[in-house]
Design a protein around this motif. Structure first.
Motif, PDB file in Angstrom:
ATOM      1  N   LEU A 198       0.823  -1.212   0.000  1.00 10.52           N
ATOM      2  CA  LEU A 198       0.000   0.000   0.000  1.00 10.52           C
ATOM      3  C   LEU A 198       0.857   1.263   0.000  1.00 10.52           C
ATOM      4  N   ALA A 199       2.093   1.148   0.446  1.00 10.41           N
ATOM      5  CA  ALA A 199       2.988   2.310   0.465  1.00 10.41           C
ATOM      6  C   ALA A 199       3.155   2.911  -0.932  1.00 10.41           C
ATOM      7  N   LEU A 200       3.006   2.087  -1.969  1.00  9.00           N
ATOM      8  CA  LEU A 200       3.157   2.580  -3.336  1.00  9.00           C
ATOM      9  C   LEU A 200       1.956   3.415  -3.782  1.00  9.00           C
ATOM     10  N   LYS A 201       0.827   3.324  -3.049  1.00 12.42           N
ATOM     11  CA  LYS A 201      -0.371   4.090  -3.400  1.00 12.42           C
ATOM     12  C   LYS A 201      -0.689   5.179  -2.370  1.00 12.42           C
ATOM     13  N   ALA A 202       0.049   5.222  -1.291  1.00 12.80           N
ATOM     14  CA  ALA A 202      -0.206   6.196  -0.223  1.00 12.80           C
ATOM     15  C   ALA A 202       0.482   7.531  -0.541  1.00 12.80           C
ATOM     16  N   ASN A 203       0.479   8.428   0.418  1.00 15.95           N
ATOM     17  CA  ASN A 203       1.119   9.735   0.261  1.00 15.95           C
ATOM     18  C   ASN A 203       2.636   9.559   0.366  1.00 15.95           C
ATOM     19  N   ASP A 204       3.314   9.607  -0.775  1.00 16.42           N
ATOM     20  CA  ASP A 204       4.750   9.319  -0.787  1.00 16.42           C
ATOM     21  C   ASP A 204       5.613  10.579  -0.712  1.00 16.42           C
ATOM     22  N   THR A 205       5.019  11.691  -0.270  1.00 17.84           N
ATOM     23  CA  THR A 205       5.794  12.921  -0.104  1.00 17.84           C
ATOM     24  C   THR A 205       6.978  12.675   0.838  1.00 17.84           C
ATOM     25  N   GLY A 206       8.165  12.978   0.377  1.00 24.07           N
ATOM     26  CA  GLY A 206       9.356  12.777   1.189  1.00 24.07           C
ATOM     27  C   GLY A 206       9.933  11.379   1.113  1.00 24.07           C
ATOM     28  N   SER A 207       9.282  10.488   0.368  1.00 25.22           N
ATOM     29  CA  SER A 207       9.769   9.110   0.227  1.00 25.22           C
ATOM     30  C   SER A 207      10.447   8.927  -1.123  1.00 25.22           C
ATOM     31  N   ASN A 208      11.395   8.023  -1.164  1.00 28.40           N
ATOM     32  CA  ASN A 208      12.087   7.696  -2.405  1.00 28.40           C
ATOM     33  C   ASN A 208      11.401   6.487  -3.033  1.00 28.40           C
ATOM     34  N   PRO A 209      10.779   6.626  -4.222  1.00 29.59           N
ATOM     35  CA  PRO A 209      10.060   5.510  -4.848  1.00 29.59           C
ATOM     36  C   PRO A 209      10.925   4.257  -5.022  1.00 29.59           C
ATOM     37  N   GLU A 210      12.196   4.470  -5.340  1.00 28.08           N
ATOM     38  CA  GLU A 210      13.093   3.323  -5.519  1.00 28.08           C
ATOM     39  C   GLU A 210      13.315   2.596  -4.204  1.00 28.08           C
ATOM     40  N   THR A 211      13.437   3.360  -3.121  1.00 31.48           N
ATOM     41  CA  THR A 211      13.643   2.755  -1.804  1.00 31.48           C
ATOM     42  C   THR A 211      12.419   1.941  -1.378  1.00 31.48           C
ATOM     43  N   LEU A 212      11.236   2.443  -1.682  1.00 33.26           N
ATOM     44  CA  LEU A 212      10.013   1.712  -1.340  1.00 33.26           C
ATOM     45  C   LEU A 212       9.998   0.344  -2.009  1.00 33.26           C
ATOM     46  N   ILE A 213      10.312   0.313  -3.303  1.00 33.83           N
ATOM     47  CA  ILE A 213      10.315  -0.956  -4.043  1.00 33.83           C
ATOM     48  C   ILE A 213      11.409  -1.875  -3.509  1.00 33.83           C
ATOM     49  N   TYR A 214      12.561  -1.290  -3.237  1.00 29.58           N
ATOM     50  CA  TYR A 214      13.678  -2.075  -2.715  1.00 29.58           C
ATOM     51  C   TYR A 214      13.280  -2.764  -1.405  1.00 29.58           C
ATOM     52  N   GLU A 215      12.599  -2.029  -0.526  1.00 24.57           N
ATOM     53  CA  GLU A 215      12.216  -2.601   0.763  1.00 24.57           C
ATOM     54  C   GLU A 215      11.110  -3.646   0.623  1.00 24.57           C
ATOM     55  N   ILE A 216      10.239  -3.463  -0.356  1.00 20.25           N
ATOM     56  CA  ILE A 216       9.196  -4.477  -0.602  1.00 20.25           C
ATOM     57  C   ILE A 216       9.849  -5.796  -1.013  1.00 20.25           C
ATOM     58  N   TYR A 217      10.766  -5.736  -1.966  1.00 22.29           N
ATOM     59  CA  TYR A 217      11.405  -6.966  -2.428  1.00 22.29           C
ATOM     60  C   TYR A 217      12.350  -7.554  -1.386  1.00 22.29           C
ATOM     61  N   GLN A 218      12.889  -6.712  -0.530  1.00 19.39           N
ATOM     62  CA  GLN A 218      13.715  -7.223   0.559  1.00 19.39           C
ATOM     63  C   GLN A 218      12.853  -8.048   1.517  1.00 19.39           C
ATOM     64  N   ALA A 219      11.633  -7.558   1.794  1.00 21.77           N
ATOM     65  CA  ALA A 219      10.707  -8.299   2.662  1.00 21.77           C
ATOM     66  C   ALA A 219      10.277  -9.596   2.011  1.00 21.77           C
ATOM     67  N   VAL A 220      10.003  -9.561   0.701  1.00 23.08           N
ATOM     68  CA  VAL A 220       9.614 -10.773  -0.035  1.00 23.08           C
ATOM     69  C   VAL A 220      10.751 -11.784  -0.024  1.00 23.08           C
ATOM     70  N   ASP A 221      11.971 -11.290  -0.186  1.00 25.10           N
ATOM     71  CA  ASP A 221      13.144 -12.164  -0.196  1.00 25.10           C
ATOM     72  C   ASP A 221      13.280 -12.919   1.129  1.00 25.10           C
ATOM     73  N   GLN A 222      12.960 -12.270   2.223  1.00 19.65           N
ATOM     74  CA  GLN A 222      13.049 -12.894   3.546  1.00 19.65           C
ATOM     75  C   GLN A 222      11.971 -13.954   3.753  1.00 19.65           C
ATOM     76  N   LEU A 223      10.918 -13.896   2.926  1.00 22.01           N
ATOM     77  CA  LEU A 223       9.802 -14.843   3.056  1.00 22.01           C
ATOM     78  C   LEU A 223       9.810 -15.912   1.969  1.00 22.01           C
ATOM     79  N   LYS A 224      10.888 -16.001   1.214  1.00 25.77           N
ATOM     80  CA  LYS A 224      10.957 -16.997   0.142  1.00 25.77           C
ATOM     81  C   LYS A 224      10.672 -18.389   0.689  1.00 25.77           C
ATOM     82  N   GLY A 225       9.858 -19.128  -0.045  1.00 26.66           N
ATOM     83  CA  GLY A 225       9.496 -20.462   0.391  1.00 26.66           C
ATOM     84  C   GLY A 225       8.239 -20.487   1.229  1.00 26.66           C
TER      85      GLY A 225
END
Length: 315
Positions: free
Chosen positions: A166-193
């Motif tokens: 949901l962070a990708l659709k929320a108010n991203d003022t002050g956020s780095n779009p690339e960092t948001l995606i990076y953190e999403i995939y980092q969380a997914v990577d930790q849940l592999k399997g």
């Protein structure tokens, strides 16, 4: 992948998101409400009210156990997605009536707004529906969720994958779009399997739709986390999942009969039938266009007919 300029795809993605993360959705938006078991009733609702089918693309219906006065009770949940700001109180009440007639249970109505507008005042959360001499005006009340009222920087810090997406659709003022995606995939990577294929496919399509970074950089981030194994398209997902289902069915039939040729044919038929079923489900969810669905279904049916015409004794 169709981007979020397509309202039907946008609606379908939000419906898919809540379906995939139902418990997380209620835990985030209604943490004070204790919930129990739940089941979806979308197909039952649409089959009963076929005339409403086209207007329900982004709506979700389920039966949920909710703790009321210390006791878990079944409540019918009506969730509607809106990608633009408008008053839909009357529509919500109309559908509440349909839901109540279908299930004869208390109805909890929720509307989610994902528009990008800055609201000067909130939309109404009530509808005047009845009058009596004693009570005078009586109102139907519902819950309103406005995604843009939340900060991307707060959502991305949450443990819940739903919140991170949901962070990708929320108010991203002050956020780095690339960092948001990076953190999403980092969380997914930790849940592999631990994540099912459907969730992985949703995550991939969600991020692809709502990313605000160049495509090439997006590919680089996925490669960095070895995410290229995720089924990137609906067609791949259909083929891979249907193959697994068909392989299991064909193997079981072949072993039961002890026929090598029967096993091969059973596997092929099982695979094709699995593909047809998944195609139908994705079409109903709005993730396949009608033309694409008809084309794929006709091709699969032709292959099934060809198998049916093959020499007897193989099945």
């Amino acid at each position: 992948m169709t981007n979020n300029s397509n309202p039907k795809t946008h609606d379908s993605l939000f419906k898919w998101l809540i379906s995939a993360f139902t418990q997380e959705f209620f835990a985030h938006y209604f943490p004070h409400v204790k919930i129990g078991k739940y089941r979806f009733i979308d197909k039952e609702f649409i089959s009963k009210y076929e005339a409403l089918k086209e207007s329900l693309k982004g709506d979700l219906f389920l039966i949920l156990e909710v703790e009321i006065n210390g006791v878990l009770q079944e409540v019918a949940i009506q969730i509607e997605h809106q990608s633009q700001r408008k008053d839909i109180a009357e529509r919500l009440f109309e559908y509440l009536c349909y839901v109540w007639l279908l299930k004869k249970k208390p109805v909890w109505s929720i509307v989610i707004y994902t528009d990008d507008a800055v609201w000067r005042k909130p939309v109404t959360d009530e509808f005047y529906y009845a009058f009596s001499a004693k009570q005078t005006q009586q109102y139907f009340h519902f819950d309103v969720i406005k995604i843009k009222n939340e900060k991307s920087s707060d959502l991305i810090k949450q443990h819940s994958l739903l919140c991170k997406l949901l962070a990708l659709k929320a108010n991203d003022t002050g956020s780095n779009p690339e960092t948001l995606i990076y953190e999403i995939y980092q969380a997914v990577d930790q849940l592999k399997g631990k994540l099912e294929d459907d969730r992985l496919l949703l995550i991939n399509q969600w991020v692809d739709s709502y990313k605000k970074i160049p495509v090439q950089r997006f590919k680089q981030i996925k490669q960095e986390f070895n995410m290229e194994y995720i089924e990137a398209t609906i067609t791949e997902h259909i083929r891979n999942q249907a193959f697994r289902e068909g392989e299991a069915k064909g193997e079981a039939r072949g072993e039961a009969r002890g026929e090598v040729r029967g096993e091969a044919k059973g596997e092929a038929k099982g695979t094709l039938k699995g593909q047809l079923l998944l195609c139908q489900q994705l079409y109903q969810q709005g993730l396949l266009s009608e033309d694409k669905y008809k084309s794929m279904a006709e091709s699969l049916n032709q292959q099934l007919r060809a198998l049916q015409r093959s020499k007897p004794g193989n099945d």
